[in-house]
Motif scaffolding. Structure first.
Motif, PDB file in Angstrom:
ATOM      1  N   LEU A 167       0.835  -1.206   0.000  1.00  0.00           N
ATOM      2  CA  LEU A 167       0.000   0.000   0.000  1.00  0.00           C
ATOM      3  C   LEU A 167       0.864   1.248   0.000  1.00  0.00           C
ATOM      4  CD1 LEU A 167      -2.841  -1.153   2.425  1.00  0.00           C
ATOM      5  CD2 LEU A 167      -2.979  -0.875  -0.052  1.00  0.00           C
ATOM      6  N   ASN A 189      -1.869 -11.221  -1.665  1.00  0.00           N
ATOM      7  CA  ASN A 189      -1.894 -10.978  -0.224  1.00  0.00           C
ATOM      8  C   ASN A 189      -3.320 -11.137   0.312  1.00  0.00           C
ATOM      9  OD1 ASN A 189      -1.881  -8.106   1.782  1.00  0.00           O
ATOM     10  ND2 ASN A 189      -0.698  -9.923   2.314  1.00  0.00           N
ATOM     11  N   SER A 230     -14.863  -7.837   8.041  1.00  0.00           N
ATOM     12  CA  SER A 230     -13.572  -7.569   7.409  1.00  0.00           C
ATOM     13  C   SER A 230     -13.305  -8.563   6.290  1.00  0.00           C
ATOM     14  CB  SER A 230     -12.450  -7.586   8.449  1.00  0.00           C
ATOM     15  OG  SER A 230     -12.417  -8.825   9.098  1.00  0.00           O
ATOM     16  N   LEU A 235     -12.830  -5.880  -2.087  1.00  0.00           N
ATOM     17  CA  LEU A 235     -11.677  -5.175  -2.647  1.00  0.00           C
ATOM     18  C   LEU A 235     -10.986  -6.029  -3.712  1.00  0.00           C
ATOM     19  CD1 LEU A 235      -9.879  -2.661  -2.400  1.00  0.00           C
ATOM     20  CD2 LEU A 235      -8.477  -3.975  -0.819  1.00  0.00           C
ATOM     21  N   PHE A 242     -14.826   6.738   6.885  1.00  0.00           N
ATOM     22  CA  PHE A 242     -14.336   5.759   5.907  1.00  0.00           C
ATOM     23  C   PHE A 242     -15.489   5.133   5.125  1.00  0.00           C
ATOM     24  CE2 PHE A 242     -12.406   1.692   4.577  1.00  0.00           C
ATOM     25  CZ  PHE A 242     -11.247   2.175   4.005  1.00  0.00           C
TER      26      PHE A 242
END
Ligand code: HEM
Lengths: 372, 274
Positions: free
Chosen positions: A35, A93, A122, A129, B190
């Motif tokens: 990142l 990852n 999560s 993502l 966020f």
């Protein structure tokens, strides 16, 4: 993540190294490194102009910096190999971390308690993502784009798509103050089999047909041009602003139609402008080229003849043309699904999963289910 | 563009009133901080609420006058940004019973609306690309998102300056609570930043045919997003709580501000924005 999944006794050091590598690849430190590089790429890509020529960078940043920029491919950061590699590694990852966490999340979810759906938060965020990066990357390869432009009534092939686009009508809706409210093109699209679909494309409202979305992109002015030689009409052409035409027997003589002013005014500084988009005082700016060099430049009213030796050009009937961009993006739906998964994941993480305070209580109370 | 002069002057008056009330509010919070006068803190909250309500009226009046959502240029957006911070602030102060937060957030609200007051207030008619419902969603999400990050920034300042606040220190909640508020505010920001980027992508897809094209604004919102994502992870796994987390949230907010103002003013010369 640093989950403590079965670390069997290592029988040899190769195995041990592989294990360590795997642990690194699925761990958060690796995410942070990736990142960090992605942020650096973003900063470079927004500060350094993208897609210029090598000369631009040496001119702007000097020979050594310009050379470095090109060597590091900072002139096209978002499509260069190392950026793609970063994205791929981030996917790796995410995949490894999601696979290794799946069991633990499922156990936490099964060991019933209140608000257990939150434990998926999560995990779903990461899945969203991942799908988003994959969908976007696939779109970069699979998306197609083609452009047509023309005046109402014209029909043209759409690049090499096998489709034919007819512009049935083109309208510019003006407000009372002469600002543009909307541009609308009525289109008929025909495929190779002769089937047709008709509809309107306006700004913010593309028209979908045969797997493509048709966007009303921009507009401009076109002129009809009559070319006479010794008083005889030899050619009639239609050219858009920025295009040129020439007599077929004398291609070294060309008329370039530079710009159109529907309502010409002269500004205090002497330059020309248009007062409104209405045809109140129409003029075309043209230039004459001979053997590749410009020999004249002037304004002409519609119908005003422009003599050059024994030739005569006349521009008339100015008309608006429209530019239609057709795009197909076969993976956009996947990015849409990914967005929904990502949002659901975030919502679960932040608002359904037990809050921090409760978590602290849970840690105090051993019987409560632990979060993965 | 044709506008109603009565509504225009009403809007101007409301804007000035909100601006002045936000200023008074910030001043009251400073009195509260400096003198430990309980009443000043209470009064400041009510003044802020009044300013917020008048500000809401102003936004509504401008919306009616312009015949659209008034969130499409720097002035309108800066004003809405201040409104969003005020909204999040009012909610967080009530929820976490943390009056002293105003000392850090009220000046921020005043700064942002002050920035708005320096922009052109003319109502322009919208170019066709901006006439989109998705743009409305996009900007509304940004306002709440920025509001959340703004509150997180204020709380983080309170955290970092905690020991140096003299008399105010005893009004600042214990560090664990501050840390939790920062987390909640960042989480809110966020979530909304994510929705902002997604609705913006949908709008871009409908208007230009591509949902993401790496222009500087998009790229910097991604940078902001990644920074806050790192923040969320660091605090979960590396135990990045307390002071370091607060510093991180401050850096995140600087990034937000850069995305909002800096990209337009510093980077637009290099890139054509569509
Ligand atoms: C930019 C990319 C990423 C985003 C936006 C993201 C987002 C998130 C979010 C929002 C949470 C929940 C945080 C919270 O509840 O406060 C989370 C948790 C987590 N993330 Fe990521 N993530 C990203 C990349 C990664 C990667 C690459 C990994 C893999 C190593 C990872 C590992 C984790 C883990 C293990 C948690 C769980 C924490 C827990 O529930 O205790 N994240 N992530």
């Amino acid at each position: 993540m640093e989950d403590k999944t079965t670390l069997q006794p290592q029988n040899n050091s190769v195995n041990g190294t592989a294990r360590k590598l795997l642990r690194f690849l699925r761990g958060m430190p690796f995410s942070f490194i990736l990142l960090g590089f992605i942020i650096a790429a973003c900063v470079a890509g927004s500060v350094i102009p993208q897609g210029g020529s090598a000369a631009l960078y040496t001119q702007r940043y000097g020979a050594s910096w310009g050379g470095l920029i090109c060597w590091l491919q900072l002139d096209r950061v978002f499509t260069c190999w190392w950026f793609i590699a970063l994205a791929a590694l981030l996917c790796l990852n995410l995949i490894l971390c999601s696979v290794s966490r799946f069991g633990a999340v499922r156990r936490a979810w099964k060991s019933a308690g209140e608000k257990t759906w939150g434990v998926w938060g999560s995990w779903l965020t990461h899945l969203g993502l991942l799908l988003m990066i994959v969908g976007f990357a696939a779109g970069q390869f699979l998306a197609r784009e083609a452009v047509v432009y023309g005046i109402a009534g014209s029909t043209q092939p759409l690049g090499d798509t096998g489709l034919m686009v007819t512009i049935d009508k083109f309208e510019v809706a003006l407000r009372p103050d002469n600002t543009v409210e909307q541009y609308t093109a009525a289109l008929t699209i025909a495929n190779a089999a002769g089937e047709t679909q008709s509809g309107a494309a306006s700004v913010n409202h593309p028209f979908d047909a045969f797997g493509y979305s048709f966007y009303q992109d921009s507009m401009g002015w076109a002129n009809y041009v009559d070319i006479k030689k010794d008083g005889q009409l030899v050619k009639t052409d239609l050219i858009c602003a920025g295009e040129y035409t020439f007599p077929d027997d004398q291609p070294s003589l060309a008329l370039m139609f530079n710009k159109f002013y529907p309502d010409l005014i002269r500004q205090p500084d002497g330059s020309f402008a248009t007062a409104s988009p209405q045809l109140n005082n129409p003029y075309s700016l043209y230039s004459i080229y001979f053997d590749g060099s410009m020999v004249a430049m002037n304004l002409a009213e519609p119908g005003q003849p422009i003599p050059v030796h024994n030739y005569e050009f006349t521009m008339y009937d100015p008309v608006e043309y429209t530019l239609i961009v057709a795009k197909s993006d076969p993976t956009a739906w996947l990015v849409g699904v990914a967005s929904a998964v990502l949002l659901a994941g975030l919502f679960l993480s932040f608002y359904v999963r037990p809050w921090e305070e409760n978590r602290r209580k849970q840690h105090a109370d051993e019987s409560a289910p632990q979060l993965p | 563009m044709q506008t109603n002069p009565l509504l225009s002057s009403l809007e101007s008056v409301a804007f000035m009133a909100a601006l002045v009330l936000y200023l008074i509010c910030a001043a009251l919070y400073f009195i509260y901080a400096g003198t430990r006068k309980e009443w000043a803190g209470k009064a400041a909250w009510w003044v802020l609420l009044a300013g917020f309500l008048i500000h809401t009226v102003r936004i509504a009046v401008r919306g009616i006058n312009a015949g659209r959502l008034p969130m499409t240029n720097q002035y309108e957006f800066a004003s809405a940004f201040a409104w969003g911070i005020a909204l999040c602030f009012l909610i967080f102060v009530k929820k976490f019973k943390f009056d002293a937060l105003g000392v850090f957030v009220a000046p921020l609200i005043f700064l942002v609306i002050g920035y708005a007051s320096m922009q052109s207030r003319e109502i322009h008619s919208l170019m066709p690309a901006l006439q989109s419902t998705w743009l409305g969603f996009h900007v509304s999400m940004a306002i709440i998102g920025y509001g959340g990050f703004g509150v997180a920034f204020g709380v983080s300042l309170a955290y970092v300056l905690r020991g140096k606040l003299g008399g105010l220190s005893h009004r600042v909640p214990e560090e664990k609570t501050l840390d939790l508020i920062i987390y909640r505010a960042v989480a809110l920001g966020f979530l909304f930043l994510t929705m902002c980027m997604i609705t913006g992508a949908i709008w871009a897809k409908r208007a230009w045919g591509s949902y993401w094209s790496w222009d500087p604004k998009e790229t910097w919102s991604l940078v902001t997003w990644i920074i806050y994502a790192i923040f969320l992870h660091l605090r979960l796994r590396r135990g990045l709580t307390g002071r370091k987390a607060a510093v991180f949230a401050i850096v995140g907010f600087l990034c937000v501000i850069f995305t909002y103002v800096g990209v337009n003013t510093l980077l637009s010369g290099l890139h054509s924005y569509r």
